[in-house]
Motif scaffolding. Structure first.
Motif, PDB file in Angstrom:
ATOM      1  N   GLY A   1      29.828 -42.177  83.484  1.00 49.66           N
ATOM      2  CA  GLY A   1      30.717 -41.941  82.357  1.00 49.66           C
ATOM      3  C   GLY A   1      31.878 -42.919  82.389  1.00 49.66           C
ATOM      4  N   SER A   2      32.513 -43.103  81.230  1.00 51.00           N
ATOM      5  CA  SER A   2      33.667 -43.999  81.157  1.00 51.00           C
ATOM      6  C   SER A   2      34.862 -43.254  80.578  1.00 51.00           C
ATOM      7  N   SER A   3      36.025 -43.639  81.001  1.00 46.87           N
ATOM      8  CA  SER A   3      37.304 -43.135  80.485  1.00 46.87           C
ATOM      9  C   SER A   3      37.439 -41.628  80.564  1.00 46.87           C
ATOM     10  N   PRO A   4      37.528 -40.999  81.696  1.00 45.44           N
ATOM     11  CA  PRO A   4      37.614 -41.584  83.032  1.00 45.44           C
ATOM     12  C   PRO A   4      36.233 -41.954  83.569  1.00 45.44           C
ATOM     13  N   GLN A   5      36.247 -42.950  84.459  1.00 49.86           N
ATOM     14  CA  GLN A   5      34.999 -43.367  85.080  1.00 49.86           C
ATOM     15  C   GLN A   5      34.495 -42.258  85.983  1.00 49.86           C
ATOM     16  N   SER A   6      33.195 -42.001  85.905  1.00 49.53           N
ATOM     17  CA  SER A   6      32.604 -40.953  86.729  1.00 49.53           C
ATOM     18  C   SER A   6      31.146 -41.283  87.000  1.00 49.53           C
ATOM     19  N   LEU A   7      30.620 -40.669  88.039  1.00 48.83           N
ATOM     20  CA  LEU A   7      29.200 -40.730  88.374  1.00 48.83           C
ATOM     21  C   LEU A   7      28.722 -39.305  88.571  1.00 48.83           C
ATOM     22  N   GLY A   8      27.463 -39.080  88.239  1.00 47.43           N
ATOM     23  CA  GLY A   8      26.942 -37.742  88.409  1.00 47.43           C
ATOM     24  C   GLY A   8      25.436 -37.732  88.514  1.00 47.43           C
ATOM     25  N   ALA A   9      24.927 -36.589  88.927  1.00 50.21           N
ATOM     26  CA  ALA A   9      23.490 -36.365  89.035  1.00 50.21           C
ATOM     27  C   ALA A   9      23.194 -34.938  88.603  1.00 50.21           C
ATOM     28  N   GLU A  10      22.015 -34.751  88.005  1.00 47.15           N
ATOM     29  CA  GLU A  10      21.612 -33.421  87.543  1.00 47.15           C
ATOM     30  C   GLU A  10      20.147 -33.216  87.864  1.00 47.15           C
ATOM     31  N   TYR A  11      19.807 -31.995  88.242  1.00 47.99           N
ATOM     32  CA  TYR A  11      18.434 -31.616  88.555  1.00 47.99           C
ATOM     33  C   TYR A  11      18.096 -30.376  87.743  1.00 47.99           C
ATOM     34  N   SER A  12      16.980 -30.404  87.046  1.00 46.93           N
ATOM     35  CA  SER A  12      16.525 -29.257  86.271  1.00 46.93           C
ATOM     36  C   SER A  12      15.085 -28.955  86.651  1.00 46.93           C
ATOM     37  N   LEU A  13      14.760 -27.681  86.761  1.00 48.32           N
ATOM     38  CA  LEU A  13      13.424 -27.252  87.162  1.00 48.32           C
ATOM     39  C   LEU A  13      12.991 -26.091  86.280  1.00 48.32           C
ATOM     40  N   ALA A  14      11.891 -26.251  85.569  1.00 51.52           N
ATOM     41  CA  ALA A  14      11.337 -25.178  84.748  1.00 51.52           C
ATOM     42  C   ALA A  14      10.751 -24.117  85.669  1.00 51.52           C
ATOM     43  N   LEU A  15      11.230 -22.896  85.531  1.00 52.35           N
ATOM     44  CA  LEU A  15      10.730 -21.790  86.344  1.00 52.35           C
ATOM     45  C   LEU A  15       9.570 -21.077  85.655  1.00 52.35           C
ATOM     46  N   THR A  16       9.646 -20.992  84.338  1.00 54.81           N
ATOM     47  CA  THR A  16       8.557 -20.490  83.495  1.00 54.81           C
ATOM     48  C   THR A  16       8.540 -21.365  82.250  1.00 54.81           C
ATOM     49  N   ASP A  17       7.712 -21.010  81.281  1.00 57.36           N
ATOM     50  CA  ASP A  17       7.651 -21.805  80.053  1.00 57.36           C
ATOM     51  C   ASP A  17       8.977 -21.833  79.302  1.00 57.36           C
ATOM     52  N   ASN A  18       9.762 -20.766  79.394  1.00 57.33           N
ATOM     53  CA  ASN A  18      10.985 -20.669  78.601  1.00 57.33           C
ATOM     54  C   ASN A  18      12.228 -20.385  79.427  1.00 57.33           C
TER      55      ASN A  18
END
Length: 173
Positions: free
Chosen positions: A35-52
């Motif tokens: 991201g910019s202004s403010p500068q940032s770094l990030g990571a995200e993890y998503s896991l489908a547990l069921t169809d919905n």
């Protein structure tokens, strides 16, 4: 009497006979973002547990002795062949930069969004929500170069750092 029962069953039969759609987007991914202004770094993890139903966790930082760690659950489902609706409930632990002298706090985020295919390999997304007493707004586009890799750009306001432009890379599994 039998005719009256048939009329009661008609709405149920119509509901059951309407077309059923599969999710149009994968909720199994690992994402790296800047991201910019403010500068940032990030990571995200998503896991489908069921169809919905999916689980999600992310960590973002401005690398100023700070961090935003969040984890929670979400729902997702198709609206039609091209649109998914989703939402999340996330618990945040936010450690603010030392120059803000705000320390740290735990916050709850609730959000809802739409993902839409606008071309064969191009999706757009919009999400709104709230974290504590701040609003959240995210809007962006994502190009899927393959079934396993996509790149995206967007405007985000995560309710903690204010508005940012963001670039991201997502590995889909």
């Amino acid at each position: 009497m039998a005719l009256h029962m048939k009329w009661r069953l008609l709405p149920i039969l119509l509901l059951l006979s309407s077309p059923v759609y599969a999710n149009n987007f994968s909720y199994n991914y690992f994402e790296f973002r800047m991201g910019s202004s403010p500068q940032s770094l990030g990571a995200e993890y998503s896991l489908a547990l069921t169809d919905n139903f999916h689980a999600v966790a992310h960590l973002d930082s401005q690398f100023d002795h700070d961090g935003d760690l969040a984890a929670g659950i979400g729902f997702n489902g198709p609206v039609n062949d091209f649109i998914d609706i989703y939402g999340q409930a996330l618990a945040h632990y936010v450690d603010y930069p030392k120059n803000r002298n705000e320390g740290s706090e735990a916050l709850l985020e609730l959000n809802v969004g739409l993902k839409l295919w606008i071309a064969e390999n191009l999706e757009t997304e919009v999400r709104v929500g709230t974290i504590d007493d701040h609003s959240i707004f995210n809007a962006g586009v994502r190009f899927h170069s393959t079934d396993q890799l996509s790149v995206g750009a967007g405007f985000v306001n995560n309710g903690i750092w204010g508005p940012q432009l963001e670039l991201n890379v997502r590995a889909i599994f």
